[in-house]
Design an enzyme around this catalytic site. Structure first.
Site, PDB file in Angstrom:
ATOM      1  N   ASP A  21       0.670  -1.102   0.166  1.00  0.00           N
ATOM      2  CA  ASP A  21      -0.047  -0.005  -0.029  1.00  0.00           C
ATOM      3  C   ASP A  21       0.869   1.379   0.071  1.00  0.00           C
ATOM      4  OD1 ASP A  21      -2.314   1.618   0.083  1.00  0.00           O
ATOM      5  OD2 ASP A  21      -2.766   1.088   2.009  1.00  0.00           O
ATOM      6  N   ASN A  23       1.253   3.503  -3.050  1.00  0.00           N
ATOM      7  CA  ASN A  23       1.956   3.882  -4.196  1.00  0.00           C
ATOM      8  C   ASN A  23       1.438   5.196  -4.692  1.00  0.00           C
ATOM      9  OD1 ASN A  23       2.677   1.150  -4.030  1.00  0.00           O
ATOM     10  ND2 ASN A  23       1.779   0.443  -5.783  1.00  0.00           N
ATOM     11  N   HIS A  38       2.833   2.932  -9.031  1.00  0.00           N
ATOM     12  CA  HIS A  38       2.730   1.364  -9.294  1.00  0.00           C
ATOM     13  C   HIS A  38       4.034   0.837  -9.926  1.00  0.00           C
ATOM     14  CE1 HIS A  38      -1.262   1.798  -7.660  1.00  0.00           C
ATOM     15  NE2 HIS A  38      -1.710   2.492  -9.000  1.00  0.00           N
ATOM     16  N   LEU A 132      10.056 -21.607  -3.518  1.00  0.00           N
ATOM     17  CA  LEU A 132       9.277 -20.469  -3.015  1.00  0.00           C
ATOM     18  C   LEU A 132       7.789 -20.507  -3.871  1.00  0.00           C
ATOM     19  CD1 LEU A 132       8.528 -18.075  -1.390  1.00  0.00           C
ATOM     20  CD2 LEU A 132       9.706 -16.777  -3.149  1.00  0.00           C
TER      21      LEU A 132
HETATM   22  C1  FPP Z   1      -1.845  -0.183  -3.565  1.00  0.00           C
HETATM   23  O1  FPP Z   1      -1.274   1.474  -3.334  1.00  0.00           O
HETATM   24  C2  FPP Z   1      -1.356  -0.731  -4.529  1.00  0.00           C
HETATM   25  C3  FPP Z   1      -1.942  -1.263  -5.522  1.00  0.00           C
HETATM   26  C4  FPP Z   1      -3.464  -1.355  -5.574  1.00  0.00           C
HETATM   27  C5  FPP Z   1      -1.380  -2.209  -6.645  1.00  0.00           C
HETATM   28  C6  FPP Z   1       0.010  -2.833  -6.305  1.00  0.00           C
HETATM   29  C7  FPP Z   1       0.782  -2.972  -7.633  1.00  0.00           C
HETATM   30  C8  FPP Z   1       2.112  -3.174  -7.616  1.00  0.00           C
HETATM   31  C9  FPP Z   1       3.007  -2.879  -6.799  1.00  0.00           C
HETATM   32  C10 FPP Z   1       2.432  -3.367  -9.210  1.00  0.00           C
HETATM   33  C11 FPP Z   1       3.090  -4.458  -9.696  1.00  0.00           C
HETATM   34  C12 FPP Z   1       2.596  -5.700  -9.164  1.00  0.00           C
HETATM   35  C13 FPP Z   1       3.016  -6.919  -9.261  1.00  0.00           C
HETATM   36  C14 FPP Z   1       2.673  -8.171  -8.461  1.00  0.00           C
HETATM   37  C15 FPP Z   1       3.969  -7.103 -10.513  1.00  0.00           C
HETATM   38  P1  FPP Z   1      -2.488   2.471  -3.552  1.00  0.00           P
HETATM   39  O2  FPP Z   1      -2.588   2.827  -5.121  1.00  0.00           O
HETATM   40  O3  FPP Z   1      -3.572   2.268  -2.909  1.00  0.00           O
HETATM   41  O4  FPP Z   1      -1.730   3.822  -2.842  1.00  0.00           O
HETATM   42  P2  FPP Z   1      -2.490   4.864  -1.854  1.00  0.00           P
HETATM   43  O5  FPP Z   1      -2.921   4.308  -0.803  1.00  0.00           O
HETATM   44  O6  FPP Z   1      -1.309   5.670  -1.724  1.00  0.00           O
HETATM   45  O7  FPP Z   1      -3.285   5.436  -2.960  1.00  0.00           O
END
Ligand code: FPP
Length: 247
Positions: A21, A23, A38, A132
């Site tokens: 969480d 990003n 992301h 894994l």
């Molecule tokens: C949450 O941050 C993150 C996500 C919903 C997506 C996670 C995806 C990745 C890290 C990309 C790559 C993944 C793989 C498995 C290759 P948010 O967008 O909710 O952040 P915020 O809470 O700050 O808005």
């Protein structure tokens, strides 16, 4: 960052689950758009997988896309799906070379077709790997999973394949998407949010939680190691008292 604290090789969790969480907030801090967050998060995924393998963790679950995430702006959803396809294409050889098996939980049949193809191909290519198991939770939510299980159980009872009396925790678990996966001993959530967000609700009954303020794009193997060390300092009592655990 250097971390000289000891790690107990005899107390490594078998299964660690992560809610990635922060990003979007991290990207905003950098003056960038959410997609940059992301994209940057992919390096954190890599670093975490590397550390998990090095520590001898057998199962690593990453919450990559929840059923609620469909409600985000269409551009962001499309970009996340695209990132997933590209990341799998880029990483599958390295996963395979490192003896890592890829599996998914969640309703992947609702993902775009190129995403589904990419996932099936990667799962097939890595299916014999043993070091894994990397579990991507995609279009996943725990309440959805529990309802799916209940529907299947109702069907089996209706068709006399299962008796209502035979239902117990072990039988119920056979109907979950995690049926061949042990429950996580440790769950990590990044970005300072302290909630579960519909993730593995059944499976986390006795899981230890580690919440960190680090945003996912800045999360690295070192942070993962700190979470495992934190876990190793906990006393897991499973409803018993300390003296019973020590016996
Ligand atoms: C949450 O941050 C993150 C996500 C919903 C997506 C996670 C995806 C990745 C890290 C990309 C790559 C993944 C793989 C498995 C290759 P948010 O967008 O909710 O952040 P915020 O809470 O700050 O808005």
């Amino acid at each position: 960052m250097s971390n000289k604290l000891p790690i107990d090789k005899n107390n490594i969790p078998k299964h660690v689950a992560i809610i990635m969480d922060g990003n979007g907030r991290w990207a905003k801090q950098q003056g960038q758009d959410r997609l940059f967050g992301h994209t940057s998060g992919v390096e954190s995924v890599r670093s975490t997988i590397r550390k998990a393998k090095e520590l001898g963790i057998k199962f690593l679950t990453l919450y990559a896309f929840s059923t609620e995430n469909w409600n985000r702006p269409k551009d962001e959803v499309d970009a996340l799906m695209d990132l997933l396809v590209r990341s799998i294409a880029n990483e599958v050889d390295e996963l395979d070379e490192n003896d890592i098996r890829l599996v998914t939980i969640g309703d992947v049949s609702k993902l775009p077709i190129d995403c589904q193809k990419s996932l099936s191909w990667a799962k097939e290519k890595t299916k014999k790997n043993k070091s894994l198991t990397l579990i991507l939770a995609l279009n996943y939510s725990a309440r959805w999973e529990i309802i799916q299980a209940l529907k299947s159980i109702a069907f089996e009872i209706e068709h006399h394949k299962l008796m209502a009396d035979e239902l117990n925790e072990r039988v119920f678990e056979r109907f979950l998407s995690t049926k061949d996966i042990p429950d996580p001993e440790l769950l990590i959530r990044t970005s300072g949010e302290n909630r579960i967000s519909n993730f593995l609700l059944w499976q986390i009954a006795y899981t230890e939680f580690h919440f960190t303020n680090v945003f996912w794009p800045e999360f690295r193997g070192e942070h993962f190691l700190q979470a495992v060390q934190d876990y190793q300092n906990r006393e897991r009592r499973f409803g018993l008292v300390s003296e019973q655990i020590e016996d």
